[in-house]
Design an enzyme around this catalytic site. Structure first.
Site, PDB file in Angstrom:
ATOM      1  N   LEU B 623       7.293  42.191  23.042  1.00  0.00           N
ATOM      2  CA  LEU B 623       7.480  41.283  21.904  1.00  0.00           C
ATOM      3  C   LEU B 623       8.945  40.924  21.710  1.00  0.00           C
ATOM      4  O   LEU B 623       9.276  39.805  21.351  1.00  0.00           O
ATOM      5  CB  LEU B 623       6.999  41.979  20.622  1.00  0.00           C
ATOM      6  N   GLU B 698       6.338  55.576  22.935  1.00  0.00           N
ATOM      7  CA  GLU B 698       6.291  56.857  23.673  1.00  0.00           C
ATOM      8  C   GLU B 698       6.579  56.721  25.157  1.00  0.00           C
ATOM      9  O   GLU B 698       7.151  57.644  25.753  1.00  0.00           O
ATOM     10  CB  GLU B 698       4.923  57.558  23.541  1.00  0.00           C
TER      11      GLU B 698
END
Lengths: 338, 732, 161
Positions: B623, B698
């Site tokens: 994004l 993560e």
């Protein structure tokens, strides 16, 4: 933090008077170690005597060709002072290996000599510690002692002195000038800190009511052949596992003078005149350096987790002496070890 | 229109953060604010016989000392204490009774007009304990581990296959306890307003905390509102409500005043942590490097009162082809606080062990470690035999290897040198899940061309404010400056805790859904305008761009949004939408990475420097390439810390953590970090969700510790299986 | 029986971000707590309260220090610059802008300390290359791991000053 009174000393005599009047009082200058320990309730002074404004900030040449450094000179000012950078680069390097830029801006030279051990048990008031509470025993002895002392320990304490600056001062043969109720005196830096013995609560030989007024450096400067090497668990902002201050005078490849001190391995900066004497008149070779290392580490003993320090110290000594001999001192910013 | 999505957009909250204007939980003020200071237990197990608060209460300015004996009422059923991410068991209840369950447990709260007074008075509280026998050492208690439900079903007969295989590698890898140590101290400020409480809390989930507090204190939903507009890092430590929020709320109710409770750094070691785990991995392979068998057995620690476990094993099964597999996960109950999620829980540790083992197998097979990975590569999720929505791991290997220069690696350990330093190159694979959760977003579009986008989700430094603004700006066709984003207020539309890397995809699609409703409303209004040039449009086929609404297609007509709203006599259009993702069990959803690390190791002294890391990540569409790169970079720093520095050290004689600070619990400092090259591999994914987003929180850490450990082996020929790799281990 | 009395406040003056502030302060109050709790300048952060993280870094008479280990009474008369005092008339300090440009933070909590520390670093003039910046910024921990971006931001500010 406990309740304490606060006084600002008007001069050195006033500081001594205030100290003498209140046995529970402590001097404060930079505060970087004392405030930390007060927040942990390890230090509980009845009074803080603020000496930060006393006129002990000069760095002056002595008649004998040495340098006299006021006890309140901040560590960073000392490290970056032209006299130190040019004449005593070993000291500048050792100071810059310690703490952080902020702490060096705050910490005074005198305070650096007075900083206490970083032993986790000393810091934790719920565990036994004879340095903090005399007679309670040493928790580190059979506990987490990976970063504890290998030299000069006693059955009562295996803590180390965390200072980097003191290691260089020990090697350089600095003197500590002290003022007290009975006048002024000077003692060698190597006699300033104590070994723990059966009184581990005493870090130094500073008497009651005494105050450090200055450090004096002798004329011998070691501008070319020196190095300060600090080995630690991360590359900056950590206390030493082992540190080495080495300084040599060379005539060709022959050693005419040698200085060697260790940090992170004992209750005080560790220096051995015997090890240094063994180097004098010898060629600057790894073998001779190894022999000096063995002499310096004579009597080293390991606990359950810090055995590695003996071999690490030996290798670090040889390496630092090699750096000194080849005039390639360890950079404190560029981390590759030459 | 994608003016912002996929670009390197600067953080919209950047100015607030660089000017000090951003306020964190412990920084909100209130009239008559009371300060609380926690007194914690100094034994790991037992009972409080007596708490003497007399002296503390004598200190001028001390208002009260709350203990289990005088606290306000608290819920007495476990269910009331279970937050939305609580593990199985009986959650910890602060100041509930006289039982001590872990060292560092809060047992009293001193309340005073000044913080310093409370801290001082806390030293005067005297506690007598009755201490019980306790155990805190996982390694010593390894034999008493209990099997958890099988995380993955076995395949074939791994035991037999391992016995028969041509080449077998088996070893224990030991990952120590680690603490998150976010820079912000855990803190709560409650603002008391005549029985109603506004609670500023350091949390990753305001609605989770709000529901929890209502349930613990028996309050109605409108009596407690929770906010966390800025969170100074959390990394999982703020997923569950932490005890300071209970204490602050309790004190507020007791005193009917506003209260602030800030934990000390040391006290934060009494919160959750990444549990120490012993990972036993066995791999069997044929001489060609194809796997015959994988077994992965994990033994982790948990508390006596909750069973916290994560998927450490099973990543192997998903990643690599092998006909025979066996997995088990065991827990040892100890007298400690319950562990919790910490960045890539399960994967950071489990994949570390797996990828070290793969490296050891490659050495044994005399295969290049990257080649071994490619031989075992699977385009399908092996555990369920499913295709992936997308998996560009092969491309990660290729791009990462190329950028790193992997082909120039001499495979022989100790073969690469730079003066007195040995140079090592290691690599590892990373994998994480691409999760997505229901999230609702409200958009209020005003006639002046501004939009406010709001949602209860948190931004814990992950960039949620920014990506929400980006997606909204594109969807509404407005400049990003015209978008204001409100987050992390429990009264805003629904969001789960921010964790698991699910918030980017989840919040972005909620924004899209709400924006779609706005667009259709505008289209309907535009169509209805007198003499509308858009009279004939299909309301589902319009675009918002540059402040205009336009019919899709060539030379299509357009009308300004401002005109539409003016004609419709509307100052604002408000739409709220809950976005849920259709369940799709036909595909696996994962992110992947290939990590390449270079270390130098001083041959004599053992000093390790991580000089280069290349992390090639396939995580769908990125994004925001700027904040996304930062997230991966930060994760790599975490991986370096995990490999070389981080370890919570407990003295098992006292059951007490002895480095509960950030001087002796080492996290990397600036000088430890050098070149980190983040590569985002193109990974179009039209199946996972509309925008093809997978999340980045993560994946960046997974594989990094193994890549570094493997590099250390390559440099030195020494295989260190007990983390962190400190220099003493290399000197042994 | 322990001493339960609390110390008497002492009047001091600080010049904070150019503004003179008179305070009655108990000696055990650190400069950090005085800034945050008394002057409501919460831009200066408390991350450890023990000089281990650098989040509390401010400039005292132009030098960067850890305000958590500084007693406010000892700084009577000093000039303090905090993160709130770096921007001028709404224009960001070059370091603040550089931190945004290089995304030199994530959660933002260590950021005021990083920026004040970097301002001190620039004034000291001792950092000449990236390694020296890294070393001299190592007293400021960043748990989000923004270090490479922090170095880049400081290099930008350095090259433009």
């Amino acid at each position: 933090m406990n309740n304490f009174d606060y006084s600002r000393a008007s001069d050195v005599a006033d500081a001594i008077r205030l100290l003498t009047a209140d046995p529970g009082a402590k001097l404060i200058a930079g505060g970087t170690n004392l405030i930390d320990l007060m927040k942990e309730n390890v230090e509980r002074p009845s009074r803080l005597i603020d000496i930060s404004r006393l006129p002990l900030r000069a760095i002056e040449e002595t008649a004998g060709g040495g340098l006299r450094i006021g006890a309140l000179v901040p560590n960073s000012d000392l490290a970056y002072h032209p006299f130190i950078e040019q004449r005593y680069p070993l000291l500048a390097s050792a100071i810059l290996a310690g703490a952080s830029a902020q702490l060096r801006n705050m910490a005074s030279v005198g305070g650096n000599l007075m900083q206490r051990t970083r032993c986790a048990y000393f810091y934790d008031t719920t565990t036994p510690c004879s340095k903090r509470s005399p007679g309670t025993g040493c928790s580190a002895m059979d506990g987490l002692n990976r970063n504890h002392a290998i030299l000069g320990t006693s059955q009562f304490c295996i803590a180390t002195n965390p200072s980097d600056m003191s290691v260089a001062l020990a090697a350089l043969g600095a003197l500590v000038h002290i003022a007290g109720p009975s006048g002024q005196r000077s003692i060698a830096l190597t006699d300033f800190h104590r070994l723990p013995g059966d009184k581990p609560h005493l870090d130094t030989n500073l008497g009651s009511g005494e105050i450090i007024t200055a450090i004096e450096l002798p004329p011998q400067t070691f501008v070319r052949n020196y190095s300060y090497l600090k080995i630690r668990d991360r590359l900056s902002y950590a206390f030493a596992l082992v540190s080495v201050a080495a300084a040599l005078e060379l005539e060709g490849n022959a050693i005419s003078e040698a200085r060697l001190a260790l940090g992170g391995v004992a209750h005080k900066p560790w220096r051995s005149l015997e090890a240094e004497a063994a180097l004098r008149g010898k060629a600057a070779t790894p073998d001779h350096f190894g022999h000096a290392a063995d002499l310096l580490l004579q009597g080293a003993t390991a606990g359950s987790h810090n055995g590695f320090k003996i071999e690490l110290a030996r290798r670090a000594i040889v390496r630092t002496l090699m750096q000194a001999a080849s005039a390639t001192p360890q950079s404190q910013a560029h981390k590759k070890i030459a | 229109m994608n003016a912002y999505v996929g670009t390197a957009t600067s953080r919209v909250d950047g100015r607030a953060k660089v000017t000090g204007a951003a306020k964190y939980a412990g920084e909100f003020s209130a009239n008559g604010l009371v300060h609380g200071f926690v007194v914690e237990a100094s034994i790991p197990r037992g009972r409080i016989v007596r708490i003497d608060t007399d002296e503390a209460l004598k200190v001028a300015g001390v208002l009260d000392v709350l203990t289990h004996a005088n606290r306000p009422p608290l819920a007495d059923k476990d269910d009331a204490w279970k937050d939305e991410v609580a593990p199985e068991g009986s959650p910890f209840r602060p100041l509930y009774d006289d039982r001590i369950k872990f060292n560092g447990q809060p047992i009293a709260l001193v309340l005073a007009e000044e913080w310093e007074t409370a801290k001082f008075a806390a030293t005067l509280v005297r506690i007598d304990y009755e201490q019980d026998e306790f155990v805190t050492d996982l390694e010593a208690e390894r034999g008493s581990a209990n099997e958890m439900d099988k995380p993955h079903k076995p395949r074939g007969d791994a035991k037999a296959a391992l016995a028969a295989t041509g080449l077998r590698h088996e070893a224990d890898y030991l990952l120590p306890t680690e603490h998150h140590n976010p820079m912000e101290l855990f803190a709560t400020t409650t603002v008391w307003d005549d029985g109603r409480l506004t609670v500023y809390d350091k949390t990753q989930g305001v609605q989770n905390v709000q529901k929890y507090l209502c349930s613990v204190f028996g309050k109605k939903p409108d009596e407690i509102r929770v906010l966390s507009p800025y969170v100074g890092g959390a990394f999982g430590s703020g997923l569950r409500p932490q005890y300071q929020v209970v204490l602050a709320t309790m004190a507020s109710l007791a005193l009917k005043r506003s209260v602030r409770v800030v934990l000390t750094r040391q006290q934060m070691y009494g919160l959750g942590y990444r549990p120490m785990t012993i990972e036993r991995v066995a791999l069997g392979a044929g001489p060609d490097g194809t796997l015959d068998a994988i077994t992965h057995e994990a033994i982790a620690m948990t508390s006596r009162y909750e069973d916290f476990s994560r998927n450490d094993t099973g990543w192997a099964e998903q990643l690599y082809k092998s006909p025979n597999t066996y997995f088990s996960h065991k827990l040892v109950d100890l007298d400690v606080a319950t562990p919790c999620d910490m960045r890539a829980p399960g994967a950071a540790t489990g994949v570390c062990a797996l990828e070290c083992a793969m490296d050891e197998l490659a050495v044994a097979l005399k295969l290049d470690p990257l080649e071994l990975r490619l031989k075992c590569y699977s385009d399908r999720d092996q555990s369920e035999d499913l295709p992936y929505t997308s998996k560009q791991l092969r491309e990660c290997y290729a791009r990462g290897a190329e950028a790193f220069g992997w082909s120039r690696r001499d495979p022989t350990p100790r073969s690469m040198r730079d003066g007195k330093e040995l140079v090592g190159w290691g690599m590892a694979t990373g994998v994480w899940e691409a999760l997505q959760m229901p999230v609702a977003v409200r958009i209020v579009l005003t006639a002046n061309g501004h939009a406010e986008v709001s949602c209860a989700a948190s931004d814990i430094g992950t960039g949620t404010y920014t990506i929400v603004a980006q997606v909204a700006a594109d969807a509404l066709g407005l400049p990003i400056e015209n978008i204001s984003v409100r987050l992390a207020d429990s009264t805003l539309p629904q969001a789960p805790v921010e964790g698991g890397s699910w918030m980017a995809a989840s919040s972005a699609h909620a924004v899209l859904a709400a924006a779609e409703d706005i667009r259709q409303e505008l289209a309907r209004l535009a169509k209805a305008m007198p003499d509308s040039p858009l009279a004939d449009i299909d309301t589902h086929n319009v675009t918002l761009a540059n402040g205009m609404i336009a019919s899709n297609g060539k030379n299509a007509a357009a009308v300004s949004i401002a005109d539409v709203m003016r004609h419709s006599n509307l100052e604002r259009i408000e739409k709220e939408k809950l976005n849920e993702f259709a369940e799709d069990k036909s595909h696996a959803r994962n992110t992947h990475s290939a990590v390449f690390a270079e270390v130098t190791v001083d041959e004599e002294l053992g000093v390790i420097r991580v000089t280069r890391v290349v992390s090639a990540v396939a995580a769908g569409r990125i994004l925001n390439t700027k904040t996304g790169r930062s997230q991966i970079m930060g994760s790599v720093v975490w991986g370096i810390g995990m490999a070389l520095h981080e370890e919570t050290q407990m003295d098992h004689r006292f059951g007490r953590i002895m480095n509960a600070n950030i001087a002796e619990y080492h996290i990397p400092v600036n000088a430890d970090i050098h070149d980190i090259n983040v590569i985002f591999v193109d990974e179009p994914d039209e199946r996972i969700n509309k925008l093809g987003i997978k999340g980045l929180g993560e994946i960046g850490i997974v594989g990094v510790p193994a890549a570094i450990a493997n590099a250390v082996y390559h440099a030195t020929g020494k295989r260190i299986r007990r983390f962190p790799i400190t220099l003493d281990k290399l000197l042994e | 029986m322990a001493d339960t009395t609390i110390p008497e406040p002492i009047p001091i003056n600080l010049v904070v971000n150019g503004e003179r502030r008179a305070l009655e302060i108990v000696p055990w109050t650190t400069l950090l707590d005085a800034l945050r709790d008394r002057l409501e300048l919460t831009g200066t952060k408390k991350g450890c309260d023990h000089g281990q993280c650098g989040a509390c870094t401010v400039l005292v008479d132009g030098r960067r220090v850890n305000s958590c280990l500084t007693l406010a009474v000892m700084k009577d008369g000093a000039e303090i610059t905090t993160i709130e005092g770096l921007a001028r008339d709404g224009t960001l300090h070059p370091l603040q802008q550089a931190f945004i440009d290089h995304d030199a933070f994530q959660c933002g909590y260590c950021t005021p300390g990083q920026i004040c520390s970097a301002a001190g670093l620039l004034a000291e003039g001792r950092a000449r290359d990236a390694d020296e910046i890294r070393e001299l910024m190592s007293g400021n921990l960043c748990r989000c791991g923004a270090y490479p971006n922090i170095v880049a931001a400081i290099e930008q500010a350095m090259s433009r000053s």
